[in-house]
Design a protein around this motif. Sequence first.
Motif, short mmCIF file in Angstrom:
data_model
loop_
_atom_site.label_atom_id
_atom_site.label_comp_id
_atom_site.label_asym_id
_atom_site.label_seq_id
_atom_site.Cartn_x
_atom_site.Cartn_y
_atom_site.Cartn_z
N GLY A 1 0.82 -1.20 0.00
CA GLY A 1 0.00 0.00 0.00
C GLY A 1 0.85 1.25 0.00
O GLY A 1 2.07 1.20 0.18
N GLY A 2 0.20 2.39 -0.20
CA GLY A 2 0.93 3.65 -0.20
C GLY A 2 0.14 4.74 -0.86
O GLY A 2 -1.07 4.62 -1.08
N LEU A 3 0.83 5.81 -1.18
CA LEU A 3 0.23 6.98 -1.82
C LEU A 3 0.48 6.92 -3.32
O LEU A 3 1.63 6.72 -3.76
N VAL A 4 -0.56 7.11 -4.10
CA VAL A 4 -0.44 7.05 -5.55
C VAL A 4 -1.36 8.11 -6.14
O VAL A 4 -2.40 8.44 -5.56
N GLN A 5 -0.98 8.62 -7.29
CA GLN A 5 -1.80 9.63 -7.93
C GLN A 5 -2.96 9.00 -8.68
O GLN A 5 -2.90 7.83 -9.11
#
Length: 120
Positions: free
Chosen positions: A9-13
């Motif tokens: 998981g994480g931050l994505v545009q």
Amino acid sequence: EVQLVESGGGLVQDGGSLRLSCAASGFTFDDYAMGWFRQAPGKEREGISCSGSDGITFYADSVKGRFTASSDYAKNIVYLQMNSLKLEDTAVYYCAATEAICDPNNMDYWGKGTLVTVSS
């Protein structure tokens, strides 16, 4: 001890891609259907996909054509490839296992989840 451990998981545009992994141990992987679920803030847990030991996978309409679940039976890992991510895909994603039918109220084992945040 049964364990399901999600990662990736994480931050994505918006429009981007991520691949989640779920490492399973402590049970006979081949005998279980594996599901991916997600829960957004303030919303109920939602089923995304369910992969049976027969190799057939069902997807929720909300992710069909964008998400692909797969399993590596040699490594006891399930994956969720997420493409064309949208803001509304932001949620904590969980993998879970069941000897029956994938249902958020009836899974035998759950992972602790991994957060996916889609930003504009």
